[in-house]
Design a protein around this motif. Sequence first.
Motif, short mmCIF file in Angstrom:
data_model
loop_
_atom_site.label_atom_id
_atom_site.label_comp_id
_atom_site.label_asym_id
_atom_site.label_seq_id
_atom_site.Cartn_x
_atom_site.Cartn_y
_atom_site.Cartn_z
N GLU A 144 0.74 -1.10 0.16
CA GLU A 144 -0.14 0.16 0.03
C GLU A 144 0.74 1.06 -0.09
O GLU A 144 0.62 2.06 -0.78
N VAL A 145 1.89 1.43 0.91
CA VAL A 145 2.76 2.13 0.84
C VAL A 145 3.63 2.48 -0.44
O VAL A 145 3.84 3.63 -1.01
N TYR A 146 4.34 1.33 -0.96
CA TYR A 146 5.13 1.24 -1.90
C TYR A 146 4.69 1.65 -3.31
O TYR A 146 5.19 2.44 -4.06
N GLU A 147 3.23 1.53 -3.21
CA GLU A 147 2.44 1.61 -4.52
C GLU A 147 1.96 3.15 -4.59
O GLU A 147 1.66 3.52 -5.63
N SER A 148 2.12 3.85 -3.47
CA SER A 148 1.32 5.09 -3.35
C SER A 148 2.11 6.13 -4.22
O SER A 148 3.55 6.16 -4.25
#
Length: 92
Positions: free
Chosen positions: A70-74
């Motif tokens: 979730e964080v990486y793809e933001s």
Amino acid sequence: MKKILVMLTNVSQYGANKEKTGLWLAEACEFVYDVQKAGYEVDYASVKGGTVPLDPRSMKKMYRSKEVDEVYESKDFQDRALKNSLAIQQVD
């Protein structure tokens, strides 16, 4: 809003060692996920600023989770952490 500064690396390789290194993805993303959920704003810095390399080993599925992805793809993490981190001299 309260802010947290996350320090990242610009190092992609050590000396003559040909093995790639860099940020261990889960170390940063799990922390960022938790502090953002707690209401903190996050800034990202590195010694040189700019691009932050990822340790290729940290990208393996066994080290990933829903929170990490979730964080990486933001867009925020991609733009402000991995592509355009602040140089430490820019941090007040």
